[in-house]
Design an enzyme around this catalytic site. Sequence first.
Site, mmCIF file in Angstrom:
data_model
loop_
_atom_site.group_PDB
_atom_site.id
_atom_site.type_symbol
_atom_site.label_atom_id
_atom_site.label_comp_id
_atom_site.label_asym_id
_atom_site.label_seq_id
_atom_site.Cartn_x
_atom_site.Cartn_y
_atom_site.Cartn_z
ATOM 1 N N LYS A 1 14.613 15.812 25.742
ATOM 2 C CA LYS A 1 15.436 14.603 25.482
ATOM 3 C C LYS A 1 16.639 14.923 24.597
ATOM 4 O O LYS A 1 16.817 14.373 23.515
ATOM 5 C CB LYS A 1 14.585 13.503 24.852
ATOM 6 N N LEU A 2 17.497 15.805 25.087
ATOM 7 C CA LEU A 2 18.649 16.242 24.283
ATOM 8 C C LEU A 2 19.672 15.127 24.094
ATOM 9 O O LEU A 2 19.933 14.342 25.006
ATOM 10 C CB LEU A 2 19.343 17.426 24.970
ATOM 11 N N ASP B 1 23.323 15.156 21.492
ATOM 12 C CA ASP B 1 24.050 15.681 20.329
ATOM 13 C C ASP B 1 25.508 15.847 20.732
ATOM 14 O O ASP B 1 25.897 15.417 21.829
ATOM 15 C CB ASP B 1 23.431 17.028 19.891
ATOM 16 N N ARG C 1 -1.490 4.928 36.076
ATOM 17 C CA ARG C 1 -2.928 4.809 35.852
ATOM 18 C C ARG C 1 -3.626 4.538 37.178
ATOM 19 O O ARG C 1 -3.335 3.524 37.838
ATOM 20 C CB ARG C 1 -3.256 3.653 34.896
ATOM 21 N N GLN D 1 -0.353 2.367 27.122
ATOM 22 C CA GLN D 1 0.672 2.013 28.105
ATOM 23 C C GLN D 1 0.509 0.544 28.475
ATOM 24 O O GLN D 1 -0.614 0.047 28.580
ATOM 25 C CB GLN D 1 0.524 2.854 29.381
HETATM 26 O O1 C5P Z 1 -1.161 9.921 28.830
HETATM 27 P P1 C5P Z 1 -0.079 9.239 29.616
HETATM 28 O O2 C5P Z 1 -0.295 9.290 31.110
HETATM 29 O O3 C5P Z 1 0.189 7.849 29.124
HETATM 30 O O4 C5P Z 1 1.205 10.131 29.314
HETATM 31 C C1 C5P Z 1 2.455 9.799 29.808
HETATM 32 C C2 C5P Z 1 3.479 10.792 29.403
HETATM 33 O O5 C5P Z 1 4.747 10.304 29.849
HETATM 34 C C3 C5P Z 1 3.623 11.013 27.917
HETATM 35 O O6 C5P Z 1 4.000 12.383 27.734
HETATM 36 C C4 C5P Z 1 4.738 10.105 27.511
HETATM 37 O O7 C5P Z 1 5.453 10.585 26.404
HETATM 38 C C5 C5P Z 1 5.610 10.145 28.746
HETATM 39 N N1 C5P Z 1 6.467 8.971 28.919
HETATM 40 C C6 C5P Z 1 5.962 7.669 29.017
HETATM 41 N N2 C5P Z 1 6.796 6.622 29.207
HETATM 42 C C7 C5P Z 1 8.108 6.823 29.300
HETATM 43 C C8 C5P Z 1 8.618 8.111 29.210
HETATM 44 C C9 C5P Z 1 7.765 9.167 29.022
HETATM 45 O O8 C5P Z 1 4.763 7.469 28.941
HETATM 46 N N3 C5P Z 1 8.879 5.817 29.533
#
Ligand code: C5P
Length: 235
Positions: free
Chosen positions: A68-69, A71, A182, A191
């Site tokens: 996630k750059l 700068d 999920r 989530q």
């Molecule tokens: O464990 P889980 O399936 O919730 O992990 C989802 C991954 O996706 C994590 O690494 C989280 O940081 C990333 N992520 C997210 N939602 C976003 C962007 C990234 O859950 N909007």
Amino acid sequence: MTTKDLAPKDRIVVALDVAEPDEARRLVETLGDSVGVYKIGLELIYRGGLGLAEELVQQGHKVLLDAKLLDIEATVERATAAIAATGAHFLTVHATDRKTLNAAVRGRGDSPMKLLGVTVLTNLDRADLGEQGIDMPPLALVQERARLAQDAGFDGIVASGKEAAALHERLRNFTIVTPGIRPAGADANDQTRIVTPGDAVTSGAHYLVIGRPITRADNPKAAAEAIATEIASAA
Ligand code: C5P
């Protein structure tokens, strides 16, 4: 992009959200080639994650470096070049403005690394945007930034399942990577706006980022295989 050249399992991006590289190595050993991509995020990057990325690439795995750059241009350009040298397959960059996007494209140079724009973090709502002086619904901003990223020469974006459907319609030849997945009946954890693997695929997601439903399963490999089967039947 089109997904017809990708096997269902290759569309699974496993989030290696663990504190130590050794824990991540054990997960990769367990999962092997049952998934297509391993995602290394900020917490692991700062604990040896770049070395781990190089190691996984040498083993023949694809890595998504979720750095996630954001700068000034010179820094984004050089950081992107340094990350491209690890052999990572994907890198994330905040798609907030054209200068950042162009710098990342320059930094990638001739390397085959794919650049993915992070449009609006999904934990931010309209009020949060207002605090930043942005008077716009999140989805409209997502669409605007996705367009910016595509114009700059990015390969795709990271978007929630809900946004994927809206973006898929408008952005052709653009890779959509979707987290918040999920399988039906799985624990939502923290989530909230979740979609099933099948729904993500029908919404237009090309790659599915999945963490805990695989990494915390009693049998991670079996969980990944079940998700690949669901992707296959939805595709
Ligand atoms: O464990 P889980 O399936 O919730 O992990 C989802 C991954 O996706 C994590 O690494 C989280 O940081 C990333 N992520 C997210 N939602 C976003 C962007 C990234 O859950 N909007």
